[in-house]
Enzyme design. Structure first.
Site, short mmCIF file in Angstrom:
data_model
loop_
_atom_site.label_atom_id
_atom_site.label_comp_id
_atom_site.label_asym_id
_atom_site.label_seq_id
_atom_site.Cartn_x
_atom_site.Cartn_y
_atom_site.Cartn_z
N CYS A 251 29.99 37.49 39.64
CA CYS A 251 29.03 38.27 40.41
C CYS A 251 29.63 38.57 41.77
O CYS A 251 30.00 37.65 42.50
CB CYS A 251 27.71 37.51 40.58
SG CYS A 251 26.49 38.43 41.54
N ASP B 226 28.12 43.49 32.22
CA ASP B 226 28.14 42.38 33.17
C ASP B 226 29.50 41.71 33.21
O ASP B 226 29.93 41.21 34.25
CB ASP B 226 27.06 41.37 32.78
CG ASP B 226 26.78 40.36 33.88
OD1 ASP B 226 26.96 40.71 35.06
OD2 ASP B 226 26.38 39.23 33.56
#
EC number: 4.1.3.4
Length: 343
Positions: free
Chosen positions: A281, A57
């Site tokens: 993100c 991530d």
């Protein structure tokens, strides 16, 4: 120097303080320190499992491709910190996430240390097959509590994603591969704004019912507060026990540690984080990185909660990857500690 004011003494002893229990979380043998006593009295968990998501991530949003050997060395360094779970890569299409195109090479190149688990993210059956072929023994699936985010992120509706995940989870369970479930936008969506706790509960319950052993609830945009975290968790916990839940907080508005503390007070003892606060993100513009693992450990150590993780070694791994990708750490603890060493 004569009698120094208390504040001055604290400044002089700053380096010593960093070397003491706030670094390692260790207390004097045979005794509980005041922070540990307080944690027991307050009902906080004695042990907190940290799921390190930096290699996956944290790096997936980097525009410059990180060399495979750097990723492997990064993961190997993290494996020597005491972390028990390190999410290493994602078996998604390189067309969608170019940074993860070397997933098989990374999986095959790392040294898998005893006692450390190395889950990988998979989006569908094909991803599962590729992950297993590369040697993965644990996977994660990534859903959302927002229809708009689901369509932007995985190109399908929530209902369609559940159908995909059911196939993946069923197939994985037949191979005795544990599956973790992510629910993004648990506290807000970049497209829809506020998300009703009941929607988070519905998606989480379905993933849990399919066989996910743990559901990680993500504040993808980092807009949550302790109040919204509490409300959301109260809803989800009506259907899923706290022992099967984790929180995954981004720090866009500086609320991540406060939100994590709220979750701990409600019985959750699994927290996702990324070394140096790496991440973001691609489908949530403006969202900053994950809560920094260094900052999380420092807080937990100061509360007397055991993690089994060496803060100093985590900082070294963070320093390594930041230099490799030419970034400044987002960890407040790392920033302060490195500055103190230079003075």
């Amino acid at each position: 120097m004569g009698n120094l004011p208390s504040a001055a003494k604290h400044c002089l002893n700053y380096q010593q303080l960093l070397r003491e229990h706030l670094w390692s979380g260790e207390s004097v043998a045979g005794a509980l320190d005041p922070a540990q006593e307080a944690s027991q009295l307050s009902g906080l968990p004695e042990y907190v499992k940290i799921v390190e998501v930096g290699p996956r991530d944290g790096l997936q949003n980097e525009k410059v491709i990180v060399p495979t050997d750097i990723k492997i060395e990064f993961i190997n360094q993290l494996s020597q910190t005491g972390l028990s779970v390190i999410e290493v890569t994602s078996f998604v299409s390189s067309r969608w996430v170019p940074q993860m195109a070397d997933h098989a090479e990374v999986m095959g190149g790392i040294h898998q240390y005893p006692g450390v688990r190395y889950p990988v993210l998979v989006p569908n059956l094909q991803g599962l097959q590729h992950a297993v072929a590369a040697g993965a023994t644990e996977i994660a699936v990534f859903g959302a509590a927002s229809e708009s985010f689901s369509k932007k992120n995985i190109n399908c509706s929530i209902e369609e994603s559940m159908g995909r995940f059911e196939q993946v989870i069923s197939s994985a369970r037949h191979m005795n591969i544990p599956v973790r479930g992510y629910v993004s936008c648990a506290l807000g969506c970049p497209y829809e704004g506020s998300i009703m706790p009941q929607k988070v509960t519905e998606v989480s319950k379905r993933l849990y019912s399919m066989g996910c052993y743990e559901i990680s609830l993500g504040d993808t945009v980092g807009v949550g507060t302790p109040g919204s975290m509490k409300t959301m968790l109260e809803s989800v916990m009506k259907e899923i026990p706290p022992g099967a839940l984790a929180v995954h907080c981004h720090d866009t508005y500086g609320q991540a540690l406060a939100n994590i503390l709220t979750a701990l007070q409600m019985g959750i003892n699994v927290v996702d984080s990324a070394v140096s606060g790496l991440g973001g993100c691609p489908y949530a513009k403006g969202a900053s990185g994950n809560v920094a693992t260094e900052d999380l450990i420092y807080m937990l150590n100061g509360m007397g909660l055991n993690t089994g993780v060496d803060l100093h070694k985590v900082m070294e791994a963070g320093d390594f990857i930041c230099k490799a990708v030419n970034k400044t750490t987002n960890s407040k603890v790392a920033q302060a500690s490195f500055k103190a060493r230079l003075e």
